[in-house]
Motif scaffolding. Structure first.
Motif, PDB file in Angstrom:
ATOM      1  N   VAL A 245       0.828  -1.211   0.000  1.00 43.92           N
ATOM      2  CA  VAL A 245       0.000   0.000   0.000  1.00 43.92           C
ATOM      3  C   VAL A 245       0.861   1.259   0.000  1.00 43.92           C
ATOM      4  CG1 VAL A 245      -1.777   1.293   1.234  1.00 43.92           C
ATOM      5  CG2 VAL A 245      -1.943  -1.199   1.062  1.00 43.92           C
ATOM      6  N   PRO A 246       1.793   1.441   0.969  1.00 43.55           N
ATOM      7  CA  PRO A 246       2.622   2.663   0.909  1.00 43.55           C
ATOM      8  C   PRO A 246       3.523   2.702  -0.320  1.00 43.55           C
ATOM      9  CG  PRO A 246       3.427   1.203   2.629  1.00 43.55           C
ATOM     10  CD  PRO A 246       2.108   0.655   2.182  1.00 43.55           C
ATOM     11  N   GLY A 247       3.973   1.534  -0.811  1.00 43.22           N
ATOM     12  CA  GLY A 247       4.805   1.523  -2.003  1.00 43.22           C
ATOM     13  C   GLY A 247       4.048   1.981  -3.242  1.00 43.22           C
ATOM     14  N   VAL A 248       2.845   1.446  -3.432  1.00 41.23           N
ATOM     15  CA  VAL A 248       2.025   1.847  -4.584  1.00 41.23           C
ATOM     16  C   VAL A 248       1.593   3.305  -4.442  1.00 41.23           C
ATOM     17  CG1 VAL A 248      -0.157   1.425  -5.779  1.00 41.23           C
ATOM     18  CG2 VAL A 248       1.246  -0.495  -5.020  1.00 41.23           C
ATOM     19  N   LEU A 249       1.269   3.707  -3.206  1.00 42.00           N
ATOM     20  CA  LEU A 249       0.876   5.099  -2.973  1.00 42.00           C
ATOM     21  C   LEU A 249       2.017   6.052  -3.321  1.00 42.00           C
ATOM     22  CD1 LEU A 249      -1.313   7.013  -1.882  1.00 42.00           C
ATOM     23  CD2 LEU A 249      -0.283   6.758   0.384  1.00 42.00           C
ATOM     24  N   ALA A 250       3.255   5.707  -2.930  1.00 40.94           N
ATOM     25  CA  ALA A 250       4.415   6.543  -3.271  1.00 40.94           C
ATOM     26  C   ALA A 250       4.594   6.618  -4.778  1.00 40.94           C
ATOM     27  CB  ALA A 250       5.673   5.986  -2.605  1.00 40.94           C
ATOM     28  N   PHE A 251       4.429   5.505  -5.454  1.00 39.02           N
ATOM     29  CA  PHE A 251       4.601   5.462  -6.905  1.00 39.02           C
ATOM     30  C   PHE A 251       3.573   6.353  -7.612  1.00 39.02           C
ATOM     31  CE2 PHE A 251       3.604   3.382 -11.005  1.00 39.02           C
ATOM     32  CZ  PHE A 251       4.837   3.511 -11.615  1.00 39.02           C
ATOM     33  N   ILE A 252       2.308   6.220  -7.218  1.00 40.15           N
ATOM     34  CA  ILE A 252       1.237   6.965  -7.895  1.00 40.15           C
ATOM     35  C   ILE A 252       1.304   8.450  -7.566  1.00 40.15           C
ATOM     36  CG2 ILE A 252      -1.266   7.252  -8.070  1.00 40.15           C
ATOM     37  CD1 ILE A 252      -1.530   4.251  -7.632  1.00 40.15           C
ATOM     38  N   THR A 253       1.477   8.783  -6.287  1.00 44.79           N
ATOM     39  CA  THR A 253       1.477  10.201  -5.904  1.00 44.79           C
ATOM     40  C   THR A 253       2.673  10.946  -6.496  1.00 44.79           C
ATOM     41  OG1 THR A 253       2.580   9.591  -3.819  1.00 44.79           O
ATOM     42  CG2 THR A 253       0.187   9.851  -3.770  1.00 44.79           C
ATOM     43  N   CYS A 254       3.822  10.282  -6.594  1.00 41.69           N
ATOM     44  CA  CYS A 254       4.990  10.948  -7.173  1.00 41.69           C
ATOM     45  C   CYS A 254       4.830  11.150  -8.679  1.00 41.69           C
ATOM     46  CB  CYS A 254       6.256  10.142  -6.890  1.00 41.69           C
ATOM     47  SG  CYS A 254       6.794  10.194  -5.169  1.00 41.69           S
TER      48      CYS A 254
ATOM     49  N   ILE B  73       6.255  12.418  -2.249  1.00 34.26           N
ATOM     50  CA  ILE B  73       7.068  11.683  -1.284  1.00 34.26           C
ATOM     51  C   ILE B  73       6.615  11.972   0.141  1.00 34.26           C
ATOM     52  CG2 ILE B  73       8.864  13.455  -1.180  1.00 34.26           C
ATOM     53  CD1 ILE B  73       9.368   9.648  -0.945  1.00 34.26           C
ATOM     54  N   MET B  74       6.187  13.212   0.427  1.00 36.20           N
ATOM     55  CA  MET B  74       5.705  13.533   1.766  1.00 36.20           C
ATOM     56  C   MET B  74       4.395  12.802   2.073  1.00 36.20           C
ATOM     57  SD  MET B  74       7.977  15.361   3.171  1.00 36.20           S
ATOM     58  CE  MET B  74       7.078  15.901   4.618  1.00 36.20           C
TER      59      MET B  74
END
Length: 676
Positions: free
Chosen positions: A491-500, A509-510
């Motif tokens: 979840v945090p990995g995919v969220l970082a990928f999409i939001t960035c 990244i924040m």
């Protein structure tokens, strides 16, 4: 949803004569405290006077700091070259020269190419690729690490400096100072708040963004956009203006680079080196050399073709253009930007003036995010080549901080340790940090004597070099292991990928780091609580409750509800096994005090088993009356047999003496059983 591992069951124990010590063996007996929790108010006057004299004889904090700073051990730690330079020999020099020359041929085209990612002239990448190497020779701790332009550093610089050379150099200077301060105050631990999944998602997003930024040079179209999607939409809208020759050259070079990379892994002959013939060893070394110098080989070949076509007046490629010869002047960064009038005819845009504070304000969060991401990148390189050696994060911060300050003095932008470039350094046989010296010398020589030839390097070739490097930074290979290990980490990995990809990089990244911390907070707020009904040799039943972590404000209310819920279903005494409760806070102390009042009103005893003295002192701060026990013998013979007695009886403290007997001692706040 309850996290209790075992529901409370009221059942007769199969073996009543089972020793209570064995029932606690799984957790408590391994950590039984053997010291009393009483504070200094119970010490004798002689003990207090002796402690006071000992404290007065201790040297001051400043004295200790100065004494430790000027020790030879500290000097070797802060100036690592002192440790390995006296042992430097001919074999080390040969290995470092070969590695430095090989990596230098990689650094030059990468420096020229990454300048396009930052939106600066091509020479800026070269300016940031030599002085930092010299500094790292003196201060670096990882022999394989090389300082220079990277995809992450280039993209982060572009995100915050927006293609302004003055702001890029100032960002490099200020973030270098911040890295030194982080090293002084030992803030390298901040990198631990960026988890592996978040780092993988961020790196994958950066690789796609950098890849997208270079496609415009290969296709020859315009790309104006602040995000990944906007760039692709802009390129598709201008696809009718595609430059066929640049596209063919770019994709052809990209395919050739990937092919050479694959072929360089082929080895001729047996797997064991000592079983190969001399011819096989020579061929393998040639294949290896071609593989690690593929970037320089492609650039040289394409440049010769472009020079020939340009000489005949029919060059179809877009070239790098003029690069000023010679080394840059050493000077401080610009702390302000002077306003300049534009010239529409010449295509020179107008430049608005900015003061120092306006420049710092425009850099914004970059002054914090860039050092943290740079630290993450440098530490990943050091870990990859550490070989079970301890990594001095503070020293790495100090080294990269000084290196970037040095880069800013020669108008270079940010440089970090690059994993791909460091892998080439390692594969080329580097022996010490001295390889960085030879890398820097190669870059200096190229700036001094080869800039006139850099004019003819096609931009599509430089773009192909960057794409061939960043495409392997996509962290897709960790998805399946993460899925098999712990799916929630996706979840945090995919969220970082999409939001960035969708949002500006600093916001993405924040958001990802913040979401990851929420996962951690939720996990700490829902500890596992094990409930068991046990029975002593005398047939006395009680409830044992074991929380698996410390009591702090997110979790203490949850633990309180579990204890009250289990205690309200029976009149049996409750024993809380505090073996794993190593810390608490004021909120926990208040909640525990309220919980004890509830038990006292029900005339039900609650005992804290093996509670750490440091935690006891926190609870005592609110004058909370606790019933403490530190060994199973006292719990079996003294506390549990008296569980039906009135808890309001004024018994303050019980201490075990020789023979297992108990005596009464005065205490203002707790009922305790001392050590055995």
């Amino acid at each position: 949803m309850s996290t209790i591992e075992n529901e409370v069951t009221f059942r007769k124990q199969a073996e009543v004569n089972q020793n209570l010590e064995a029932q606690f063996r799984s957790s408590s007996t391994d950590f039984i405290l053997i010291t009393d929790h009483r504070t200094s108010k119970y010490k004798s006057l002689e003990q207090l006077e002796a402690a006071k004299q000992e404290e007065e004889l201790k040297p001051s904090c400043c004295t200790n700091y100065v004494r430790n700073t000027f020790r030879m051990k500290t000097l070797k730690k802060r100036l690592p070259i002192i440790s390995w330079l006296p042992k430097y020999n001919k074999a080390d020099a040969i290995g470092d020269i070969i590695a430095g020359f090989t990596v230098g041929l990689t650094v030059i085209p990468q420096g020229l190419a990454y300048s396009g990612v930052v939106g600066l002239p091509a020479e800026s990448g070269l300016y940031g690729s030599f002085l930092g190497c010299f500094v790292y020779v003196l201060l670096g701790t990882c022999k394989d690490n090389t300082i220079g332009s990277t995809a992450v550093a280039s993209l982060m610089t572009f995100q915050f400096a927006q293609g302004s050379w003055a702001r890029s150099v100032l960002l490099t200077f200020l973030t270098g100072i911040i890295e030194i301060l982080m090293a002084v105050f030992k803030l390298g631990c901040l990198v631990e708040f960026v988890s592996g999944p978040v780092s993988a998602g961020f790196t994958s997003a950066v690789s796609l963004i950098v890849l997208t930024s270079q496609m415009k040079y290969i296709l020859g179209v315009n790309a104006d956009g602040a995000s990944f999607l906007q760039n692709w939409i802009s390129m598709m809208n201008d696809i009718r203006n595609i430059r066929i020759w640049d596209t063919c050259l770019g994709f052809g070079c990209l395919a050739l680079l990937l092919l050479i990379r694959s072929l360089s892994r082929i080895r001729i002959g047996p797997k064991e080196k000592d079983q190969r013939s001399r011819l096989q060893c020579v061929l393998n070394e040639v294949i290896k050399f071609v593989g690690v110098t593929r970037n320089a080989s492609i650039v040289i070949g394409a440049t010769l073709v472009a020079m020939y076509l340009e000489g005949n007046g029919n060059n179809p490629f877009r070239l790098t253009g003029y690069i000023p010869p010679g080394l840059p002047k050493v000077s401080l960064p610009q702390f302000s930007i002077e306003a300049q009038h534009g010239n529409a005819t010449a295509g020179i845009p107008e430049v608005s003036g900015e003061s120092f504070f306006e420049m710092v304000q425009s850099l914004g969060y970059g002054l914090i995010i860039v050092p943290i991401i740079a630290l993450l990148e440098n530490v990943s390189v050091c870990k990859a080549f550490a070989k079970d050696k301890q990594i001095d994060i503070s020293q790495e911060l100090f080294a990269t901080g000084v290196a970037n300050i040095a880069n800013s003095l020669v108008s270079g932008y940010r440089s970090n340790g690059g994993l791909a470039r460091s892998a080439v350094n390692n594969a080329s046989g580097c022996r010490t940090n001295m390889s960085n010296l030879y890398i820097g010398i190669i870059v200096v020589l190229s700036i001094s004597y080869l800039t006139e030839y850099f004019f003819f390097i096609p931009k599509a070739v430089l773009a192909a070099i960057i794409i061939s490097a960043v495409v392997f930074q996509l962290q897709y290979q960790i998805i399946m292991p993460m899925w098999r290990s712990k799916r929630s980490d996706l979840v945090p990995g995919v969220l970082a990928f999409i939001t960035c990809l969708v949002l500006p990089l600093e916001i993405g990244i924040m958001v990802a780091i913040g979401a990851n911390q929420l996962f951690i907070l939720y996990h700490s707020a829902r500890p596992k609580v094990t409930l068991e009904q046990l029975e002593t040799e005398q047939g006395i039943k009680f409830i044992k409750i074991t929380p698996d972590r410390c009591l702090i404000f997110p979790s203490v209310e949850f633990v309180r509800n579990m204890v009250l819920k289990s205690g309200s279903k029976t009149t049996l005494p409750v024993v809380i096994d505090c073996t794993y409760i190593y810390a608490a806070d004021f909120t926990a102390a208040k909640v525990i005090s309220s919980m004890l009042d509830d038990f006292r009103r029900r005339q039900q005893k609650i005992i804290f088993f093996n509670l750490k003295p440091s935690v006891v002192s926190i609870f005592e701060g609110l004058k909370t009356k606790l019933v403490l026990c530190y060994n199973t013998h006292a719990l079996n013979l003294e506390l549990l047999p008296n569980a039906t007695e009135n808890l309001s009886r004024s018994v303050d403290s019980l201490d075990n003496v020789e023979g297992g007997e108990s005596v009464s001692m005065t205490s203002n706040s707790t009922l305790s059983l001392a050590r055995f």
